[in-house]
Design an enzyme around this catalytic site. Sequence first.
Site, PDB file in Angstrom:
ATOM      1  N   ARG A 155     -68.772  24.294  34.879  1.00  0.00           N
ATOM      2  CA  ARG A 155     -68.937  23.387  36.035  1.00  0.00           C
ATOM      3  C   ARG A 155     -69.510  22.023  35.681  1.00  0.00           C
ATOM      4  O   ARG A 155     -70.030  21.322  36.528  1.00  0.00           O
ATOM      5  CB  ARG A 155     -69.808  24.026  37.128  1.00  0.00           C
ATOM      6  CG  ARG A 155     -69.204  25.288  37.676  1.00  0.00           C
ATOM      7  CD  ARG A 155     -69.869  25.725  38.963  1.00  0.00           C
ATOM      8  NE  ARG A 155     -69.300  26.986  39.374  1.00  0.00           N
ATOM      9  CZ  ARG A 155     -69.668  28.168  38.871  1.00  0.00           C
ATOM     10  NH1 ARG A 155     -70.646  28.226  37.984  1.00  0.00           N
ATOM     11  NH2 ARG A 155     -69.074  29.257  39.260  1.00  0.00           N
ATOM     12  N   GLU A 212     -55.597  -5.152  27.806  1.00  0.00           N
ATOM     13  CA  GLU A 212     -56.748  -4.960  28.704  1.00  0.00           C
ATOM     14  C   GLU A 212     -57.751  -6.117  28.568  1.00  0.00           C
ATOM     15  O   GLU A 212     -58.375  -6.530  29.542  1.00  0.00           O
ATOM     16  CB  GLU A 212     -57.453  -3.627  28.430  1.00  0.00           C
ATOM     17  CG  GLU A 212     -56.566  -2.380  28.493  1.00  0.00           C
ATOM     18  CD  GLU A 212     -56.079  -1.997  29.896  1.00  0.00           C
ATOM     19  OE1 GLU A 212     -56.455  -2.665  30.884  1.00  0.00           O
ATOM     20  OE2 GLU A 212     -55.284  -1.032  29.988  1.00  0.00           O
ATOM     21  N   LYS A 235     -66.560  -4.801  32.063  1.00  0.00           N
ATOM     22  CA  LYS A 235     -66.197  -3.516  32.670  1.00  0.00           C
ATOM     23  C   LYS A 235     -67.438  -2.804  33.218  1.00  0.00           C
ATOM     24  O   LYS A 235     -67.404  -2.242  34.316  1.00  0.00           O
ATOM     25  CB  LYS A 235     -65.470  -2.640  31.643  1.00  0.00           C
ATOM     26  CG  LYS A 235     -65.214  -1.221  32.121  1.00  0.00           C
ATOM     27  CD  LYS A 235     -63.791  -0.945  32.487  1.00  0.00           C
ATOM     28  CE  LYS A 235     -63.658   0.376  33.256  1.00  0.00           C
ATOM     29  NZ  LYS A 235     -62.559   1.206  32.804  1.00  0.00           N
ATOM     30  N   GLU A 285     -64.763   3.511  43.058  1.00  0.00           N
ATOM     31  CA  GLU A 285     -63.638   2.732  43.548  1.00  0.00           C
ATOM     32  C   GLU A 285     -63.562   2.758  45.067  1.00  0.00           C
ATOM     33  O   GLU A 285     -62.527   3.020  45.661  1.00  0.00           O
ATOM     34  CB  GLU A 285     -62.325   3.272  42.912  1.00  0.00           C
ATOM     35  CG  GLU A 285     -61.250   2.212  42.844  1.00  0.00           C
ATOM     36  CD  GLU A 285     -60.122   2.520  41.860  1.00  0.00           C
ATOM     37  OE1 GLU A 285     -60.366   3.176  40.838  1.00  0.00           O
ATOM     38  OE2 GLU A 285     -59.013   2.089  42.151  1.00  0.00           O
ATOM     39  N   ARG A 295     -63.637  -2.339  41.931  1.00  0.00           N
ATOM     40  CA  ARG A 295     -63.055  -1.656  40.769  1.00  0.00           C
ATOM     41  C   ARG A 295     -61.528  -1.760  40.781  1.00  0.00           C
ATOM     42  O   ARG A 295     -60.882  -1.758  39.739  1.00  0.00           O
ATOM     43  CB  ARG A 295     -63.516  -0.190  40.748  1.00  0.00           C
ATOM     44  CG  ARG A 295     -63.228   0.484  39.441  1.00  0.00           C
ATOM     45  CD  ARG A 295     -64.073   1.726  39.213  1.00  0.00           C
ATOM     46  NE  ARG A 295     -63.667   2.335  37.962  1.00  0.00           N
ATOM     47  CZ  ARG A 295     -64.334   3.294  37.352  1.00  0.00           C
ATOM     48  NH1 ARG A 295     -65.439   3.772  37.849  1.00  0.00           N
ATOM     49  NH2 ARG A 295     -63.897   3.783  36.218  1.00  0.00           N
ATOM     50  N   HIS A 304     -47.611   0.421  35.376  1.00  0.00           N
ATOM     51  CA  HIS A 304     -47.399   1.866  35.510  1.00  0.00           C
ATOM     52  C   HIS A 304     -45.933   2.176  35.822  1.00  0.00           C
ATOM     53  O   HIS A 304     -45.372   3.154  35.314  1.00  0.00           O
ATOM     54  CB  HIS A 304     -48.282   2.442  36.621  1.00  0.00           C
ATOM     55  CG  HIS A 304     -49.717   2.578  36.218  1.00  0.00           C
ATOM     56  ND1 HIS A 304     -50.751   2.541  37.128  1.00  0.00           N
ATOM     57  CD2 HIS A 304     -50.292   2.746  35.002  1.00  0.00           C
ATOM     58  CE1 HIS A 304     -51.903   2.675  36.479  1.00  0.00           C
ATOM     59  NE2 HIS A 304     -51.652   2.803  35.191  1.00  0.00           N
ATOM     60  N   HIS A 355     -49.499   1.990  26.344  1.00  0.00           N
ATOM     61  CA  HIS A 355     -50.038   1.584  27.647  1.00  0.00           C
ATOM     62  C   HIS A 355     -50.253   0.067  27.719  1.00  0.00           C
ATOM     63  O   HIS A 355     -49.796  -0.596  28.650  1.00  0.00           O
ATOM     64  CB  HIS A 355     -51.332   2.343  27.932  1.00  0.00           C
ATOM     65  CG  HIS A 355     -52.023   1.896  29.178  1.00  0.00           C
ATOM     66  ND1 HIS A 355     -51.514   2.166  30.436  1.00  0.00           N
ATOM     67  CD2 HIS A 355     -53.156   1.167  29.371  1.00  0.00           C
ATOM     68  CE1 HIS A 355     -52.317   1.629  31.341  1.00  0.00           C
ATOM     69  NE2 HIS A 355     -53.327   1.019  30.725  1.00  0.00           N
TER      70      HIS A 355
HETATM   71 ZN    ZN Z   1     -54.992   0.058  31.567  1.00  0.00          ZN
END
Ligand code: ZN
Length: 354
Positions: free
Chosen positions: A122, A186, A221, A231, A236, A247, A260
């Site tokens: 958990r 990024e 960041k 978010e 964010r 994407h 990516h």
């Molecule tokens: Zn990214």
Amino acid sequence: MAARIPVLISRNPYEVIVGHDILRRAGEFISQVLPASRCALITDSNIAPLYAETVETSLEAAGFEVTTIIVPPGEPSKALGFIEDVCDQMIEAGLDRRSAVIALGGGVIGDLAGFVASIFYRGIPHVQIPTTVVAQVDSSLGGKTGVNSRKGKNLLGAFHQPSLVITDVNTLDTLPKREFNEGFGEIIKHAAIRDAAMLEDLLAETSPDLGELISRNVKIKARIVAEDEFERHGLRALLNFGHTIGHAIENAAGYGRYLHGEAISLGLVAAARISVKKADLSEESAEKIITALKAYNLPTSLPADITTDTLLAALSRDKKFESGAIRFVVVPELGEAFVSKDVTEEDLREAIES
Ligand code: ZN
Ligand code: ADP
């Protein structure tokens, strides 16, 4: 000297230690935030021969009992079946709720190991040791963990913040060039939404000081995450600049064709054009974003075989058009961003085709 950058989330704030040649001090740093215990060092088969021993040795010197788990490199390891295997190996090795997970690797390892930590008994603590530019400036920070469903990338996951992030800039020395450049997708995104001066610096310097550059991006960041951990406030969401179309490109191209950061580069070009049309970004500023991407050999035009229709179909699968428009991050001026609610399919089409 290592820089310590705080991530000031309200519960359990943590630090990002950025420095040169600090991997061998991992155990020392980790023992300052976690009790010495059993831990699983999760890494991939490219990174293991390069860096696992250094980290193992330093963890053991600090009193940790280490079980190293090596997964194959690449996105396919972020499947639930793999997660179950990793958890089984941890249970067999005697790890339990008092244990910790150490993620040593790029974005894939960070996501996978973070997710394992979020569900094992958990939830147990974890430490991120990112070894790619993408992971150092982006994915190791902020507590988003995730794995892939058969239906799509990163559809399963949890928010699970690390207890510490150890960023050794020297690990980037062994990163293949393409993966190194990918990270600048990024970095240029951060510059566009938050730090216009960094974009100017990137355009002016052919070989920037990496330690400084990584720290600068970690601060950007870290700040956004601290102000909007889950978010919820829209802040964010600004980190999604370039990602809506990026994407869609990853989906349309099939995973594996673009890294990516490369897909994000294409997404940033389109988002810059949309910003010109919808948010009055100057053409000159949009060109700066594109020039910076090109300087790192990132793609800036779509290949002929990915049509606008395929792309828009992929996009509308994960974004809802409300009365003909979607929410889309735009940049009115370099260093500033907001979410526009009136970007239409026509705007997207135009930006993709231009
Ligand atoms: Zn990214
Ligand atoms: P990301 O680019 O999202 O961080 P990955 O985790 O897939 O993605 O890492 C990219 C590739 O680079 C993987 O094949 C990984 O094994 C390899 N890799 C990661 N870090 C290093 C490094 N420091 N040196 C050499 N190869 C690395």
